[in-house]
Design an enzyme around this catalytic site. Structure first.
Site, PDB file in Angstrom:
ATOM      1  N   GLY A 176       0.840  -1.186   0.000  1.00 47.04           N
ATOM      2  CA  GLY A 176       0.000   0.000   0.000  1.00 47.04           C
ATOM      3  C   GLY A 176       0.873   1.233   0.000  1.00 47.04           C
ATOM      4  O   GLY A 176       0.663   2.178  -0.743  1.00 47.04           O
TER       5      GLY A 176
ATOM      6  N   MET B   6       5.110   2.551   1.613  1.00 48.93           N
ATOM      7  CA  MET B   6       6.327   2.124   2.285  1.00 48.93           C
ATOM      8  C   MET B   6       7.050   3.341   2.838  1.00 48.93           C
ATOM      9  O   MET B   6       7.279   4.297   2.125  1.00 48.93           O
ATOM     10  CB  MET B   6       7.187   1.363   1.256  1.00 48.93           C
ATOM     11  CG  MET B   6       8.474   0.854   1.794  1.00 48.93           C
ATOM     12  SD  MET B   6       8.173  -0.323   3.117  1.00 48.93           S
ATOM     13  CE  MET B   6       9.446   0.204   4.205  1.00 48.93           C
ATOM     14  N   GLU B   7       7.415   3.250   4.120  1.00 50.12           N
ATOM     15  CA  GLU B   7       7.835   4.437   4.859  1.00 50.12           C
ATOM     16  C   GLU B   7       9.308   4.784   4.769  1.00 50.12           C
ATOM     17  O   GLU B   7       9.893   5.265   5.739  1.00 50.12           O
ATOM     18  CB  GLU B   7       7.469   4.229   6.324  1.00 50.12           C
ATOM     19  CG  GLU B   7       8.279   3.134   7.060  1.00 50.12           C
ATOM     20  CD  GLU B   7       7.623   1.762   7.057  1.00 50.12           C
ATOM     21  OE1 GLU B   7       6.745   1.523   6.213  1.00 50.12           O
ATOM     22  OE2 GLU B   7       7.998   0.939   7.892  1.00 50.12           O
TER      23      GLU B   7
ATOM     24  N   GLU C 220       2.233   6.385   7.419  1.00 51.05           N
ATOM     25  CA  GLU C 220       3.624   6.425   6.958  1.00 51.05           C
ATOM     26  C   GLU C 220       4.426   7.481   7.708  1.00 51.05           C
ATOM     27  O   GLU C 220       5.594   7.281   8.019  1.00 51.05           O
ATOM     28  CB  GLU C 220       3.686   6.697   5.450  1.00 51.05           C
ATOM     29  CG  GLU C 220       3.006   5.645   4.590  1.00 51.05           C
ATOM     30  CD  GLU C 220       3.375   4.224   4.978  1.00 51.05           C
ATOM     31  OE1 GLU C 220       4.552   3.982   5.296  1.00 51.05           O
ATOM     32  OE2 GLU C 220       2.479   3.365   4.990  1.00 51.05           O
TER      33      GLU C 220
ATOM     34  N   HIS D 156       5.511   6.254  10.993  1.00 51.46           N
ATOM     35  CA  HIS D 156       6.674   5.366  10.910  1.00 51.46           C
ATOM     36  C   HIS D 156       7.994   6.123  10.907  1.00 51.46           C
ATOM     37  O   HIS D 156       9.040   5.531  11.156  1.00 51.46           O
ATOM     38  CB  HIS D 156       6.627   4.547   9.616  1.00 51.46           C
ATOM     39  CG  HIS D 156       5.875   3.261   9.735  1.00 51.46           C
ATOM     40  ND1 HIS D 156       6.038   2.391  10.784  1.00 51.46           N
ATOM     41  CD2 HIS D 156       4.968   2.683   8.901  1.00 51.46           C
ATOM     42  CE1 HIS D 156       5.255   1.333  10.582  1.00 51.46           C
ATOM     43  NE2 HIS D 156       4.593   1.490   9.469  1.00 51.46           N
TER      44      HIS D 156
HETATM   45 ZN    ZN Z   1       3.230   0.369   8.494  1.00 53.44          ZN
END
Ligand code: ZN
Ligand code: NAG
Ligand code: NAG
Ligand code: NAG
Ligand code: NAG
Ligand code: NAG
Ligand code: NAG
Length: 929
Positions: free
Chosen positions: A324, A326-327, A361, A364
């Site tokens: 979905g 990505m941080e 995100e 994170h």
């Molecule tokens: Zn996550």
């Protein structure tokens, strides 16, 4: 800020993603975990093939039973070598080579220091062909006057994905060396590692969109291909002037290149920038994508931000992405549907997703990036925290949405269904339980995300938000740019509790370990006649056997909040034993004298009462439901349905809780009811119960609310419910609107919020021509929010041949993007007509699916759960068992546990249908009068 950023177009614009990261231990890794949440369809992540890169790590591999003899047989790297910097050059070619492959060439130079003398170098490497140097796969140089021993042998160790370098002498402790490699790899479209993503750019004129170009990209996009030098010295990673010792558990995506090919139009990259003031720091949040579209503000939780600012990353939307979002440090990547918001095409649901994913995100950046867990076994803390904070962050961005309350429905009730199975697992694993890439993928499940979020929410509530934040700040402050294990968090929260002199039954660690080290949750039962209160491990199938033992014997320390018909209580009652007596819970007779536990469902448990108290609560709902808080109205519905499934109460009582709904104007109780009734539907929509259920539905007046101020969600629910239960007016409306669109396809008269339901209904009741029109519109859609709605609606057809063809399309990347294959199959499986077709298709194509779509194999658990969700007969159970046997050689990857859960659920469904069919039929027959 984004390091390299180039774009242009060919017939298909190509974007390439490179993932490079760095971390302690030894040189390199090829496993790129890019999973992020994507609740609905997939959750995915990729494993990878890029240049030698970073390794997660720290401790040496724990000795498991039958420990393999050689270091290269172990999944975890030894700690003898520590990488210090990487210089990687990559050269992607966007025309096929002589053998018909898209390839990239590259080389890398890694400087590392020797921590412990060793004659062995291990490098993670996957799908790279090395150019031999003097007969070896790599070469080695001395740094600062060191001189390495000669290489004796190099080879690739496939099972553990290592390139192994055996030296004929020892590397010396304290010395530095440089490892050089040259390689060629395939630039595949497998969404894994360094991959190719193509899309057809239909150009500026056609859609009349303004095209923005990033400063400086013009010159670059005219080059035939981009040669990119990537320097990953720590100081280069940011333009924020921080010197960061990069310490990532996830391999970082450092570079996003939209690589150009030949000359063509100016770059089509939309950017959007906004200044944000965060504490004393003003920074810019920049958003890039190849698709247009605005975005919505979503800041993470203020207080943490203020105490410990981290650099704000750029946000990038990618046309093909397995997860979905990505941080990555500095550059967060998203699926387009998780970043882009377009008021012309996006529904409220789309908007909500964008806000929460961005908040997730950004959270994170603190939990995950600034402070990183030591190993994957504690992953839940990262994901649970981000999943909790996404609601708080979205709430601070859009306070009017009441998004905070949705966590109960979207996370807690969702995961409780899984966590109530005997095949569930605890939040925390032992470090030595998680070793292989497939095991790591499997950790990214609903338990980690949703139970993690629910348990942290419970913790924050019983501590108070203020103490919770203070503890977190101290934790983040102490471990910035470092690694932790989850115990470290308890220590810092305990300090905050002690400072505030908060009274708790025992330490935070003592309380929380009950929730993190044992799977499942309790059902708390109160008898209001004598005040007795008990707890018991809640199992959806009370006869299932729990094989996993718990040191706490499945007894929890439960914070019980409560209120009565006469008002609330301010104190929390702590239930620490299997049973106790609390005099306050002895409630006198009288309809208004009810007891309600777990106010606002802050606790992660279910509640049951004596029959009299249930009656009083139901009477209250019927007479004046507002006396019960809205979240608890949803709780009464969800708890009773689940208690009935577990045979604590009669199914009729659960169905009776839905009677008052015609007066209910709030989203949550409706959503709880529709969710639970969806289970009835799955169990019965192929049986004779379905007719009476449909009429009962109408008789209860649920499908056609009139004259009330439905909030936006209810409007969506009501329409989709009405259409899906076959209300003629709804079908007529849907068909009329759809036809209007067909006559003038450039002017869609349907408002975005209703499109999913209307499209589905029109396709369901429509002809082949309608399907073809929707398919065309899907192919032409330039906005992902629109394409996604059409893609789901195309699965609503009732024609088996159309659905079979659509299943075939799902494995054809020219028709359905690879990232969307699994969710398309899932949509078909959720259609009653499509379910058995999808099952046959998956059984017939498991090997292909597994091998070609296995790169993002996270989605496999969803695939298995979606296609088996209706299973409720012995025949289906046999098929599922056979499927397990037949494909044992291919394997199930990250779907392994899901398969066990599917087997357990099927068995539970068989029993449930046998035991409840009659009662359900009777109830609906009576309601439809
Ligand atoms: Zn996550
Ligand atoms: C790598 O080597 C294998 C085996 O020789 C070959 O089949 C494959 O095409 C090569 N890959 C690339 C990208 O050159
Ligand atoms: C527990 O063990 C029993 C007996 O070995 C087995 O039949 C059952 O499937 C196991 N249950 C789970 C959830 O693994
Ligand atoms: C309260 O009543 C229940 C149900 O009758 C009974 O099982 C329980 O033992 C009683 N508890 C006490 C403390 O009397
Ligand atoms: C329960 O939640 C509602 C809103 O969702 C809030 O207004 C109320 O204050 C909460 N109650 C308690 C006791 O926290
Ligand atoms: C459900 O409500 C009906 C009608 O009020 C009642 O007859 C029935 O006993 C209730 N069922 C249960 C299990 O409470
Ligand atoms: C995905 O979400 C859409 C709308 O949000 C829904 O219509 C669809 O059924 C969902 N698909 C799955 C597989 O859950």
């Amino acid at each position: 800020m984004a390091a390299g950023f180039f774009i242009s177009k060919t017939l298909g614009l190509v974007s390439v993603i490179l993932c490079l990261g760095a971390l302690a231990t030894i040189i390199a890794l090829s496993v790129v975990y890019a999973q992020e949440k994507n609740r609905n369809a997939t959750s995915a992540l990729s494993s990878a093939n890029p240049a030698p890169t970073a390794a997660p790590a720290t401790t040496a591999a724990p000795a498991t039973t039958a420990a393999p003899a050689n270091p290269w047989n172990k999944m975890r790297l030894p700690q003898s070598l520590l990488p210090e910097s990487y210089v990687v050059t990559l050269q992607p070619f966007l025309t096929k080579d002589a053998s018909g492959l898209y390839i990239f060439k590259g080389n890398s130079a890694v400087t590392f220091s020797c921590q412990e003398a060793t004659d062995l170098i291990l490098i993670h490497s996957k799908k790279l062909n090395y150019t031999q140097q003097n007969g070896f796969l790599i070469s080695l140089e001395g740094v600062d006057g060191s001189s390495p021993p000669p290489i004796a042998k190099t080879w690739l160790e496939a099972p553990t994905q290592y390139l192994v370098v055996q030296l004929s002498g020892q590397l010396e402790k304290g010395k530095k060396y440089k490892l050089l490699s040259d390689f060629v790899g395939e630039l595949a479209d497998d969404l894994a590692g360094f991959y190719r993503s193509e899309y057809v750019d239909e150009g500026v004129t056609r859609y009349g969109k303004r095209v923005d170009c990033l400063g400086g990209c013009d010159a670059l996009c005219l080059q035939p291909f981009a040669l990119v030098h990537v320097s990953l010295l720590p100081g280069d990673l940011h333009s924020w002037g921080l010197t960061v010792h990069v310490h990532q558990y996830l391999c970082m995506l450092r570079i996003w290149m939209l690589v150009t090919h030949r000359h063509s139009d100016p770059c089509r990259v939309h950017t959007c920038m906004t200044s944000l003031t965060l504490g004393s720091q003003t920074d810019q949040l920049r958003i890039f994508s190849v698709q247009g579209g605005g975005w919505v503000r979503a800041l993470p939780w203020g207080a943490i931000l203020l105490t410990w600012p981290v650099p704000l990353p750029d946000q990038v939307g990618l046309p093909d992405f397995n997860a979905g979002a990505m941080e990555n440090w500095g550059l967060v990547t998203y699926r387009e549907n998780s970043l882009l918001y377009d008021p012309l095409f996006s529904s409220i649901g789309n908007k909500e997703r964008v806000v929460t994913v961005i908040a997730h995100e950004l959270a994170h950046q603190w939990f995950g990036n600034l402070v990183t867990l030591r190993w994957w076994n504690d992953l839940w803390l990262n994901e649970g925290f981000a999943s909790y904070v996404e609601y708080l962050g979205a709430d601070s961005a859009e306070p009017s949405w009441n998004i905070k309350d949705l966590i109960v429905q979207s996370e807690m009730y969702r995961v409780m269904k899984i966590d109530a199975l005997a095949s569930s697992h605890p939040l925390s694993f032992q470090e030595n339980e998680i070793n292989t890439p497939a095991q790591i993928s499997e950790v990214f499940d609903a338990i980690a995300y949703s139970k993690g979020a629910s348990v942290l929410r419970m913790l924050s509530n019983f501590l108070t938000e203020e103490i919770f934040k203070r503890g977190l700040q101290s934790y983040l402050h102490t471990f910035s740019y470092g690694n932790t294990v989850y115990d470290d968090l308890w220590v810092h929260l305990q300090k905050a509790v002690d400072d505030a002199k908060l009274q708790l039954p025992t330490t935070i660690k003592g309380i929380m370990e009950r929730w993190t080290l044992q799977m499942g949750f309790p059902v708390v039962t109160v008898n209001t006649r004598n005040g007795s209160i008990t707890q018991k491990h809640f199992l959806l199938d009370p006869e299932s056997v729990v094989n996993r033992s718990s040191v706490f014997n499945y007894v929890w320390i439960v914070p019980v909040t409560w209120m009565t018909g006469q008002g609330g209580a301010l104190t929390t009652y702590w239930l620490e034993e299997t049973s106790a007596t609390e005099p306050s819970f002895t409630i006198p007779a009288g309809a208004a004298n009810w007891l309600l536990l777990n106010i606002n469902v802050t606790g992660y448990f279910r509640v049951n009462y004596d029959p009299e108290n249930w009656d009083k609560l139901l009477t209250q709902l019927d007479t004046s439901h507002q006396a019960i808080p809205v979240i608890n109205r949803a709780q009464i519905i969800d708890d009773t349905f689940n208690l009935a499934r577990a045979k604590y109460i009669d199914i009729g009582l659960a169905l009776n809780t839905t009677r008052y709904l015609s007066k209910e104007l709030e989203y949550l109780p409706w959503s709880a009811a529709l969710d639970n009734l969806a289970y009835f539907r799955l169990m019965f929509d192929r049986s004779e119960v379905y007719g009476p259920m449909q009429s009962g539905w109408l008789a209860l007046g649920w499908a056609t609310p009139s004259g009330v101020c439905w909030d936006r969600y209810n409007e969506i629910n009501a329409i989709s419910t009405a259409c899906s239960y076959g209300i003629r007016e709804c079908w007529t409306l849907a068909t009329a609107l759809f036809n209007q669109w067909k006559t003038n396809s450039s002017n869609n008269p349907i408002i975005p919020n209703l499109r999913s339901s209307i499209y589905c209904s029109a396709i369901k009741t429509g002809s082949e021509e309608d399907w073809d029109f929707a398919w065309q519109m899907f192919q032409k859609a330039t906005v992902v929010a629109e394409a996604d709605k059409l893609r789901a609606a195309l699965a609503c057809s009732q024609e088996t041949w159309i659905l079979r063809r659509y299943l075939q399309y799902s494995l054809d990347p020219t028709k359905i993007r690879k990232q969307d294959a699994v969710s398309t199959i899932n949509s078909i499986a959720s259609n009653v007509v499509g379910q058995s077709l999808a099952w046959d298709f998956i059984r017939g194509n498991w090997k292909t699916l597994f091998e070609q779509y296995g790169g993002g194999s996270f989605s496999f658990s969803n695939l298995i759960l979606a296609v088996t969700q209706r299973f409720s007969s012995e025949f289906e159970l046999k098929q599922l068992e056979q499927f397990k046997v037949d494909n044992a050689d291919v394997g199930f990857g990250s779907g392994t546990r899901a398969l066990e859960q599917a087997l357990e659920k099927t068995k539970a469904n068989i029993k449930w249908v046998a035991e409840n069919k009659k009662a359900v039929l009777t109830w609906f027959e009576r309601e439809s009068g």
